[in-house]
Enzyme design. Structure first.
Site, PDB file in Angstrom:
ATOM      1  N   SER A 128      -1.350  26.498  14.736  1.00 62.91           N
ATOM      2  CA  SER A 128      -0.317  25.729  13.864  1.00 62.91           C
ATOM      3  C   SER A 128      -0.919  26.096  12.338  1.00 62.91           C
ATOM      4  O   SER A 128      -2.230  26.445  12.270  1.00 62.91           O
ATOM      5  CB  SER A 128      -0.329  24.495  13.779  1.00 62.91           C
ATOM      6  OG  SER A 128       0.454  23.887  12.889  1.00 62.91           O
ATOM      7  N   GLN A 143      -2.748  19.630   9.809  1.00 61.77           N
ATOM      8  CA  GLN A 143      -2.811  20.968  10.583  1.00 61.77           C
ATOM      9  C   GLN A 143      -4.158  21.132  11.063  1.00 61.77           C
ATOM     10  O   GLN A 143      -4.369  21.487  12.379  1.00 61.77           O
ATOM     11  CB  GLN A 143      -2.486  22.054   9.788  1.00 61.77           C
ATOM     12  CG  GLN A 143      -1.020  22.004   9.232  1.00 61.77           C
ATOM     13  CD  GLN A 143      -0.006  21.529  10.145  1.00 61.77           C
ATOM     14  OE1 GLN A 143       0.299  22.070  11.210  1.00 61.77           O
ATOM     15  NE2 GLN A 143       0.736  20.420  10.132  1.00 61.77           N
ATOM     16  N   HIS A 167      -5.038  19.787  14.529  1.00 61.38           N
ATOM     17  CA  HIS A 167      -4.214  20.206  15.854  1.00 61.38           C
ATOM     18  C   HIS A 167      -5.086  20.779  16.844  1.00 61.38           C
ATOM     19  O   HIS A 167      -5.212  20.348  18.185  1.00 61.38           O
ATOM     20  CB  HIS A 167      -3.225  21.240  15.473  1.00 61.38           C
ATOM     21  CG  HIS A 167      -1.811  20.630  15.200  1.00 61.38           C
ATOM     22  ND1 HIS A 167      -1.023  20.114  16.212  1.00 61.38           N
ATOM     23  CD2 HIS A 167      -1.160  20.712  13.981  1.00 61.38           C
ATOM     24  CE1 HIS A 167       0.139  19.811  15.603  1.00 61.38           C
ATOM     25  NE2 HIS A 167       0.132  19.878  14.482  1.00 61.38           N
ATOM     26  N   GLU A 194       3.601  29.281   8.427  1.00 62.21           N
ATOM     27  CA  GLU A 194       4.531  28.522   9.444  1.00 62.21           C
ATOM     28  C   GLU A 194       5.041  27.473   8.515  1.00 62.21           C
ATOM     29  O   GLU A 194       6.320  27.465   8.614  1.00 62.21           O
ATOM     30  CB  GLU A 194       3.692  28.044  10.441  1.00 62.21           C
ATOM     31  CG  GLU A 194       4.309  27.000  11.352  1.00 62.21           C
ATOM     32  CD  GLU A 194       3.736  26.472  12.383  1.00 62.21           C
ATOM     33  OE1 GLU A 194       4.359  25.982  13.328  1.00 62.21           O
ATOM     34  OE2 GLU A 194       2.527  26.437  12.274  1.00 62.21           O
ATOM     35  N   HIS A 195       4.151  26.605   7.829  1.00 65.38           N
ATOM     36  CA  HIS A 195       4.535  25.351   7.138  1.00 65.38           C
ATOM     37  C   HIS A 195       4.172  25.842   5.385  1.00 65.38           C
ATOM     38  O   HIS A 195       3.086  26.174   5.440  1.00 65.38           O
ATOM     39  CB  HIS A 195       3.858  24.392   7.406  1.00 65.38           C
ATOM     40  CG  HIS A 195       4.148  23.641   8.891  1.00 65.38           C
ATOM     41  ND1 HIS A 195       3.217  24.113   9.876  1.00 65.38           N
ATOM     42  CD2 HIS A 195       5.276  23.334   9.366  1.00 65.38           C
ATOM     43  CE1 HIS A 195       3.402  23.628  10.905  1.00 65.38           C
ATOM     44  NE2 HIS A 195       4.824  23.134  10.680  1.00 65.38           N
ATOM     45  N   ASP A 232       7.681  17.193  10.618  1.00 67.98           N
ATOM     46  CA  ASP A 232       7.546  17.777  12.064  1.00 67.98           C
ATOM     47  C   ASP A 232       8.067  16.744  12.991  1.00 67.98           C
ATOM     48  O   ASP A 232       8.509  16.962  14.322  1.00 67.98           O
ATOM     49  CB  ASP A 232       6.026  17.306  12.007  1.00 67.98           C
ATOM     50  CG  ASP A 232       5.270  18.548  12.956  1.00 67.98           C
ATOM     51  OD1 ASP A 232       5.965  19.579  13.220  1.00 67.98           O
ATOM     52  OD2 ASP A 232       3.904  18.314  13.287  1.00 67.98           O
ATOM     53  N   GLU A 283      27.346  64.155  21.915  1.00 70.06           N
ATOM     54  CA  GLU A 283      26.373  63.410  22.816  1.00 70.06           C
ATOM     55  C   GLU A 283      26.232  63.900  24.006  1.00 70.06           C
ATOM     56  O   GLU A 283      25.344  63.764  24.662  1.00 70.06           O
ATOM     57  CB  GLU A 283      26.327  62.058  22.686  1.00 70.06           C
ATOM     58  CG  GLU A 283      26.214  61.447  21.421  1.00 70.06           C
ATOM     59  CD  GLU A 283      26.412  59.804  20.984  1.00 70.06           C
ATOM     60  OE1 GLU A 283      26.720  59.387  22.280  1.00 70.06           O
ATOM     61  OE2 GLU A 283      26.221  59.131  20.069  1.00 70.06           O
ATOM     62  N   HIS A 335      33.154  60.385  28.652  1.00 74.14           N
ATOM     63  CA  HIS A 335      33.547  59.411  27.523  1.00 74.14           C
ATOM     64  C   HIS A 335      34.561  60.061  26.814  1.00 74.14           C
ATOM     65  O   HIS A 335      35.528  59.592  26.391  1.00 74.14           O
ATOM     66  CB  HIS A 335      32.195  59.093  26.787  1.00 74.14           C
ATOM     67  CG  HIS A 335      31.098  58.386  26.977  1.00 74.14           C
ATOM     68  ND1 HIS A 335      30.243  58.646  28.427  1.00 74.14           N
ATOM     69  CD2 HIS A 335      30.865  57.046  26.409  1.00 74.14           C
ATOM     70  CE1 HIS A 335      29.574  57.514  28.253  1.00 74.14           C
ATOM     71  NE2 HIS A 335      29.842  56.654  27.294  1.00 74.14           N
TER      72      HIS A 335
END
Length: 434
Positions: free
Chosen positions: A242, A264, A267, A332-333, A366, A420, A425
């Site tokens: 985190s 944080q 964590h 992240e935050h 959160d 190609e 095709h």
């Protein structure tokens, strides 16, 4: 000194800051052989492997009958939960559901003048597996992970959802996890954890049907198992430790900034907390607050090491420089605690989630506000997004060409195919002109 100090005036100054943070990106490849063996064993032995691993690591007396949590146990857990706690869970669930309902995408079709119909059909995957950690010793259940992963899948319309969560020593998952599952209407829960639970969801066993998408956080064994199974199943993301980055000016309260950094840091020891400010006075005050507040935390040792290894306070000359550095880190935050945070929003390009103003600390998102807390880490917010309803859906293109369209364009299609080297095709398209 609780964390490192830097100054930033130009992009060249970002190098030592990014170098500090890059140490968190190194994968722990030492667990790969162990996880590979677990995956292979579960694929071969099914339930027997799950029982053996669970007996070895979680519950010595675990039996096959304990693998699937009975519906009565889910119901009883919900009834035995403190009423106030259950009410909080339900209110948070309502907020999360309301937010994610706005993410739903519709199928669409468009019709050309010649009658050709093109479109996109949006459908949920058939089955999802959710991993919900039980926390330390099964006593700190990640209730919010259950809500944040299950509700977007439900909003997407996924018809089958299975939950796996490691059992405690008595063989049962934490009752809060069971109660949350029951409150969401999920009745398929298994007392199973770590990499063997992920393997069971991917390959299937006698008791657990395989899934299409696996979501949910976990330790290095869970994360490695998910990474190694990409391609066999879809996953939410490979999430790293985190992280929080706070942009603050001189109007921010030092005690609040320090508290948010510590939210944080507690964590784990790899969590990153960074403050970028144009106020040297705020920087000094926050350093002092971090020392004071860390001492008062139950997880003070974890927070102290996280701050020492991965925490930073960066002083800039201007807030524009602060924004520039934030965008290069892509946290992240991202909290924005300045006099007028909305004026900064257009400049913020890279972040998993943005929290505007002093009244929007990261824990609000959160747990309770509604947006998802499963977010890209380690700079991946440059190109990826939060877990959402879209994580559990798939899109099919629809092509219903009219005879007029295909006949008018068959020669062009055939030409492209032959360029190609794909003659069949070309002939397939040309056959519609005869």
């Amino acid at each position: 000194m609780p964390c490192r100090s830097f100054s930033y005036q130009s992009p060249e100054d970002a190098a030592p800051i990014r170098a500090m943070l890059s140490g968190r990106d190194d994968p722990n490849n030492s667990v790969e052989p162990v996880v590979q063996e677990i995956l292979a064993t579960v694929q071969k032995d099914g339930d027997a492997a799950l029982i053996a691993y669970t007996r070895k690591f979680d519950c010595p007396a675990f039996t096959p009958a304990m693998l699937r949590v009975p519906e009565a146990m889910l119901r009883n857990a919900s009834q035995q939960l403190p009423a106030d706690d259950l009410a909080i869970i339900m209110e948070a669930a309502s907020n999360i559901r309301s937010f994610h309902e706005r993410q739903k995408q519709n199928s669409w079709f468009t019709t050309a003048e010649d009658g050709t119909v093109l479109g996109q059909m949006v459908r949920p995957v058939d089955r999802v597996g959710l991993y919900v950690p039980g926390g330390q010793g099964g006593n700190t259940p990640l209730i919010s992970s259950m809500l944040m992963n299950a509700i977007p899948a439900q909003v997407a319309g996924v018809p089958s959802i299975a939950v796996v969560s490691p059992p405690r020593e008595d063989g049962t998952p934490n009752p809060y996890i069971l109660a949350a599952a029951h409150a969401l209407g999920i009745d398929e829960v298994y007392a199973c954890g770590s990499a063997w639970a992920i393997a069971a969801l991917a390959y299937g066993t006698e008791s657990i049907a395989p899934v299409d998408v696996i979501a949910g956080p976990g330790n290095i064994f869970v994360a490695t198992a998910k990474r190694m199974l990409i391609g066999k199943v879809g996953i939410d993301m490979i999430a790293g430790p985190s992280e929080i980055l706070i942009l603050a000016d001189g109007t921010a309260r030092p005690d609040q900034v320090a508290a948010d950094m510590l939210s944080q840091a507690e964590h784990d020891t790899l969590a990153s907390s960074v403050l970028i400010t144009d106020s040297a006075a705020l920087a000094d005050a926050v350093k002092a607050e971090l020392v004071i507040q860390t001492k008062a935390l139950p997880r003070c040792d974890i927070a102290r090491k996280a701050l020492a290894d991965w925490g930073a306070i960066v002083v800039t000359d201007t807030m524009d420089q602060a924004v520039e550095l934030s965008n290069s880190i892509a946290p992240e935050h991202l909290e924005v605690i300045v006099a007028d945070p909305w004026t900064m929003l257009p400049k913020l390009r890279n972040a998993g989630a943005i929290f505007l103003g002093a009244n929007s600390p990261e824990p609000v998102g959160d747990y309770f506000a509604g947006p998802n807390h499963v977010l890209p880490t380690n700079g991946t917010a440059r190109f990826s997004s939060a877990l959402s309803v879209e994580t559990f859906t798939k899109k099919s293109s629809i092509i219903a060409a009219s005879a007029a369209f295909t006949q008018a364009n068959a020669a062009k299609i055939a030409r492209l195919a032959r360029l190609e080297g794909l003659e069949a095709h070309a002939r397939s398209a040309e056959s519609r002109t005869r």
